[in-house]
Motif scaffolding. Structure first.
Motif, PDB file in Angstrom:
ATOM      1  N   PRO A 214       0.815  -1.148  -0.059  1.00  0.00           N
ATOM      2  CA  PRO A 214      -0.058  -0.024  -0.231  1.00  0.00           C
ATOM      3  C   PRO A 214       0.841   1.268  -0.025  1.00  0.00           C
ATOM      4  O   PRO A 214       0.511   2.386  -0.866  1.00  0.00           O
ATOM      5  N   ASN A 217       1.767   1.900  -3.505  1.00  0.00           N
ATOM      6  CA  ASN A 217       0.749   2.283  -4.195  1.00  0.00           C
ATOM      7  C   ASN A 217       0.613   3.904  -4.101  1.00  0.00           C
ATOM      8  O   ASN A 217       0.247   4.279  -5.167  1.00  0.00           O
ATOM      9  N   GLY A 237      -5.998  -4.380  -5.089  1.00  0.00           N
ATOM     10  CA  GLY A 237      -4.669  -3.442  -4.629  1.00  0.00           C
ATOM     11  C   GLY A 237      -4.710  -2.039  -5.783  1.00  0.00           C
ATOM     12  O   GLY A 237      -4.487  -1.229  -5.209  1.00  0.00           O
TER      13      GLY A 237
END
Length: 380
Positions: A214, A217, A237
């Motif tokens: 995460p 990202n 995701g």
């Protein structure tokens, strides 16, 4: 940036449980160089825990030295901080931008206008083809492609840019010397050799961990002018990246898919919630081109290269202003995105009239619609 400055940034970056927000708070008090020289009491008065103080004063040296050795081991290795010329300016707009980025490849690639392409690891053949073709088109038009080096959509997006002899940037959930997945080591080497870059906020030898992705990202979206989600299920995701993009005021694009295929449910939902539907690469380029142009202008300004806009409302005489349509509305549009409701508040014109007037101004080329509102078209 001096070595002592870099040491200080690395030390704070590696301090356990000291996130970007906490580091920003510390930097509002003093410079990293000064902070790491504080006494134990002074550090605790800044809100640091005993374990954090102990790390800064006693345990950080081995980690920092390892990174400095890595930096010196290759001309393709870079460590950039917000003090570095190579730190991406778009990243500084993030509320919690990484204090340190490790780069393997050409760090200057991070300054190119970028579009992120993300999607499922288990994508369909059509999804993989779309990732390659969109990426090829973006790279052919001078826009770098950013993704996460994962299997599926990510890998095909990187490959499409490379096939176009363009630039692609891979953001990792591991260190740049721990390429994950292992089968993409060859792809990672091609990215570096072709003038792109591998990027990570984790130290070079860090192993991939679930909680890293995460965080990866948010960097993918933070580097990019917009994020294109090619194929994603509801709990993907890739949707985390899209959410970060929205928080960072980036454009989100999605490819539509069959309502009977659960692998498209996430992208279809994004479109339903307001993402721009992309049917071809040009759909994306048309939306981000004004942002790319503004990014280039901003970069030129920082480099002290004068930019002379051909259209500047504020410098026009009252007579010239009145000759333009809707001068009251136009006078309240500037170089920063302004949403319609704010324009209505400033001008005391009803929103529905603002919408009609702004559309006419856009069609006439006087303003540009961008993420967050409207800006003056200074290049008209």
């Amino acid at each position: 940036m001096t070595e002592s400055q870099l040491v200080a940034w690395l030390t704070l970056s590696f301090t356990p449980k000291l996130g970007g927000v906490s580091i920003s708070r510390l930097l509002s008090v003093d410079s990293p160089q000064n902070i790491i020289g504080y006494s134990s009491l002074e550090l605790q008065n800044l809100g640091l825990k005993p374990a954090q103080v102990q790390y800064i004063q006693q345990q950080s040296h081995a980690d920092v030295d390892q990174c400095l050795t890595w930096l010196a081991s290759s001309q393709y290795h870079s460590i950039v901080t917000p003090l570095s010329n190579d730190y991406p300016r778009l990243m500084t707009q993030m509320s919690s931008h990484p204090p340190v980025l490790f780069v393997k490849g050409d760090a200057k690639a991070l300054h190119q206008p970028q579009i992120a392409i993300v999607g499922s690891r288990n994508a369909s053949m059509d999804g993989l083809r779309a990732a390659r073709e969109f990426s090829y088109e973006f790279a052919s038009q001078g826009v770098a492609v950013t993704s996460g080096l994962a299997l599926g959509i990510d890998g095909h997006a990187h490959d499409g840019a490379l096939q176009a002899q363009g630039t692609t940037i891979a953001v990792l959930g591991s260190g740049v010397d721990q390429v994950y997945p292992a089968r993409h080591k060859g792809l990672a080497e091609r990215i570096v050799q072709q003038g792109g870059a591998l990027v990570s906020e984790f130290r070079p030898h860090a192993k991939p961990r679930p909680e890293h992705f995460p965080r990866r990202n948010r960097i993918i979206s933070g580097l990019s002018q917009g994020v294109l989600v090619v194929e994603a299920a509801e709990r993907s995701g890739s949707l985390i990246t899209a959410r970060y993009a929205l928080e960072q005021n980036r454009d989100v694009f999605a490819l539509p898919g069959s309502i009977y295929n659960s692998g498209h449910s996430g992208t279809n939902r994004l479109i339903q919630e307001g993402a721009v539907m992309a049917l071809c690469a040009q759909d994306v380029l048309d939306e981000i081109n004004p942002l790319v142009a503004r990014s280039i202008i901003s970069k030129e300004s920082v480099s002290n290269v004068p930019v002379q806009p051909q259209f500047n409302f504020e410098k026009m005489s009252p007579t010239q202003q009145q000759a333009l349509p809707f001068p009251q509305l136009l006078a309240n549009v500037g170089n920063e995105p302004t949403p319609v409701d704010i324009l209505a508040e400033r001008t005391h014109i009803p929103v529905h009239e603002i919408m009609m007037q702004i559309l006419e101004l856009e069609l006439a080329g006087h303003v540009i619609s961008v993420s967050g509102g409207y800006i003056l078209n200074n290049r008209k």
